[in-house]
Design an enzyme around this catalytic site. Structure first.
Site, PDB file in Angstrom:
ATOM      1  N   LYS A 113     -42.239 -39.008  67.998  1.00  0.00           N
ATOM      2  CA  LYS A 113     -41.568 -39.078  66.678  1.00  0.00           C
ATOM      3  C   LYS A 113     -42.660 -39.370  65.560  1.00  0.00           C
ATOM      4  O   LYS A 113     -43.242 -40.472  65.578  1.00  0.00           O
ATOM      5  CB  LYS A 113     -40.504 -40.150  66.732  1.00  0.00           C
ATOM      6  CG  LYS A 113     -39.787 -40.186  65.553  1.00  0.00           C
ATOM      7  CD  LYS A 113     -38.790 -41.135  65.515  1.00  0.00           C
ATOM      8  CE  LYS A 113     -37.866 -41.389  64.041  1.00  0.00           C
ATOM      9  NZ  LYS A 113     -36.740 -42.157  63.990  1.00  0.00           N
ATOM     10  N   LYS A 169     -39.801 -34.874  67.559  1.00  0.00           N
ATOM     11  CA  LYS A 169     -38.970 -34.971  66.290  1.00  0.00           C
ATOM     12  C   LYS A 169     -40.022 -34.910  65.149  1.00  0.00           C
ATOM     13  O   LYS A 169     -41.133 -35.819  65.437  1.00  0.00           O
ATOM     14  CB  LYS A 169     -38.282 -36.097  66.409  1.00  0.00           C
ATOM     15  CG  LYS A 169     -37.366 -36.280  65.230  1.00  0.00           C
ATOM     16  CD  LYS A 169     -36.798 -37.704  65.127  1.00  0.00           C
ATOM     17  CE  LYS A 169     -35.907 -37.945  63.852  1.00  0.00           C
ATOM     18  NZ  LYS A 169     -35.277 -39.176  64.095  1.00  0.00           N
TER      19      LYS A 169
HETATM   20  C1  PBG Z   1     -33.803 -43.989  62.558  1.00  0.00           C
HETATM   21  C2  PBG Z   1     -33.797 -42.631  62.593  1.00  0.00           C
HETATM   22  C3  PBG Z   1     -34.258 -41.536  61.722  1.00  0.00           C
HETATM   23  C4  PBG Z   1     -33.769 -40.340  62.405  1.00  0.00           C
HETATM   24  C5  PBG Z   1     -33.133 -40.583  63.406  1.00  0.00           C
HETATM   25  N1  PBG Z   1     -33.075 -41.779  63.504  1.00  0.00           N
HETATM   26  C6  PBG Z   1     -34.722 -41.727  60.449  1.00  0.00           C
HETATM   27  C7  PBG Z   1     -36.181 -42.398  60.313  1.00  0.00           C
HETATM   28  O1  PBG Z   1     -36.786 -42.686  61.396  1.00  0.00           O
HETATM   29  O2  PBG Z   1     -36.441 -42.959  58.995  1.00  0.00           O
HETATM   30  C8  PBG Z   1     -33.860 -39.025  61.462  1.00  0.00           C
HETATM   31  C9  PBG Z   1     -33.079 -37.921  61.466  1.00  0.00           C
HETATM   32  C10 PBG Z   1     -33.169 -36.696  60.674  1.00  0.00           C
HETATM   33  O3  PBG Z   1     -33.904 -36.962  59.680  1.00  0.00           O
HETATM   34  O4  PBG Z   1     -32.264 -35.935  60.739  1.00  0.00           O
HETATM   35  N2  PBG Z   1     -34.597 -44.720  63.270  1.00  0.00           N
END
Ligand code: PBG
Length: 324
Positions: free
Chosen positions: A196, A249
């Site tokens: 991520k 991601k």
């Molecule tokens: C939170 C989380 C996020 C997303 C999924 N879980 C945001 C972040 O890490 O700031 C992002 C999903 C998206 O942008 O569609 N942990």
């Protein structure tokens, strides 16, 4: 010209093209993210995500039934926590009667076959908008992992099929697996957000949940987008610690990572086509600059072609409708 090979032969009709198509998208590939809100009869469009809504549980149930009827087999739940439940411990995250826990139960009661996945991270519950507990301006790893274990167990107790830790703390997959085992949740799966990245493409999501970081950014826990081998390291560690599914991601700017991860592992790989990727297509289509439906199918097919077995996408319903 007396050519030996003419590549256009297999492209000359739609029927021929479909016979030789290497990648096929189906609704079975999709995970539909859902944003939950307290209240009843509540349905609020997210300003930066046209056509996407935050809903109360009753409206969510209608949506989930519609998704199921379109062939979508899984949903990924996120909650917008009320301001007065936020603190720096995240304790609302494992409240038995919390919005997340009530939502999981309601969906599993209404549609037991739907695979319910839940986001595991503290950001919706954090007064700082960070994915972990903050001490002296830092996001502390080990106390956060303890909180995430409680959160995961609480989701499993409510009936979640798969917990999905999106926090990027070290060691959380192993700790969550152990916690689930110790509490006899031996059928609960873990989908790890393994690679991520610290990405600007999460912007609209943070609007949806009012979870933008109050200070700094998420670069001390999410990955640097300059890195490739680190994605493999993170993913292999998560599998060793017990992840059933791993995730990359965002998706579109990381197709190379999806491919490398797919080649390196023996578990299903999912990709998250995130909020900013949704917003870009919606915005360009709204301006009349892109054909929205074509852009959706091309994007999702590219993500699958790059190696994703599953795709979490805000276009799940729209794409499934296009396929019917
Ligand atoms: C939170 C989380 C996020 C997303 C999924 N879980 C945001 C972040 O890490 O700031 C992002 C999903 C998206 O942008 O569609 N942990």
């Amino acid at each position: 010209m007396y050519l030996q090979r003419r590549n256009r032969i297999l492209r000359q009709s739609a029927a021929l093209r479909s016979l030789v198509a290497e990648t096929t998208l189906t609704p079975n590939d999709f995970i539909a993210p859902l944003f939950l809100n307290e209240g009843s009869g509540y349905r609020q469009e997210i300003a930066s995500m046209k056509g996407y809504y935050r809903m109360s549980v009753d409206n969510t149930l209608k949506e989930v039934k519609e998704l199921w009827s379109l062939g979508i087999k899984s949903v990924l739940l996120f909650v917008k926590a009320e301001d007065d439940t936020k603190d720096n411990t995240g304790k609302e995250a494992w409240n038995k009667d919390g919005l997340m826990q009530r939502s999981i139960k309601a969906i599993k009661d209404a549609l037991p076959e739907m695979v319910v996945m839940t986001d595991v991270a503290l950001d919706p519950y954090s007064i700082y908008g960070h994915d972990g507990i903050v001490e002296n301006g830092e996001i502390v790893n080990d106390p956060t992992v303890e909180a995430l274990v409680k959160m995961s167990i609480s989701h499993a107790e409510a009936g979640a099929d798969i917990v999905a830790p999106s926090d990027m703390m070290d060691g959380r997959i192993g700790a969550i697996r152990t916690g689930l085992e110790q509490n006899n949740f031996i059928k609960t799966g873990i989908m790890a957000y393994s690679a991520k990245y610290a990405s600007c493409f999460y912007g609209p999501f943070r609007d949806a949940l009012d979870s933008a970081p109050g200070f700094g950014d998420k670069k001390t826990y999410q990955m640097d987008y300059a890195n490739r081998t680190e994605a493999i390291k993170e993913t292999l560690m998560d599998i060793e610690e017990g992840a059933d599914i791993v995730m990359v991601k965002p998706a579109m700017a990381y197709l190379d990572i999806i491919r490398e991860v797919r080649n390196a592992v023996d578990v299903p790989v999912s990709a998250y086509h995130v909020s900013g990727e949704y917003a870009m297509i919606k915005a360009a289509a709204q301006m009349g600059w892109l054909d929205e439906n074509k852009a959706i199918l091309e994007s999702l097919t590219s993500i699958k072609r790059s190696g994703a077995d599953l795709i979490a996408t805000y276009f799940a319903k729209q794409a499934a409708m296009l396929m019917h």
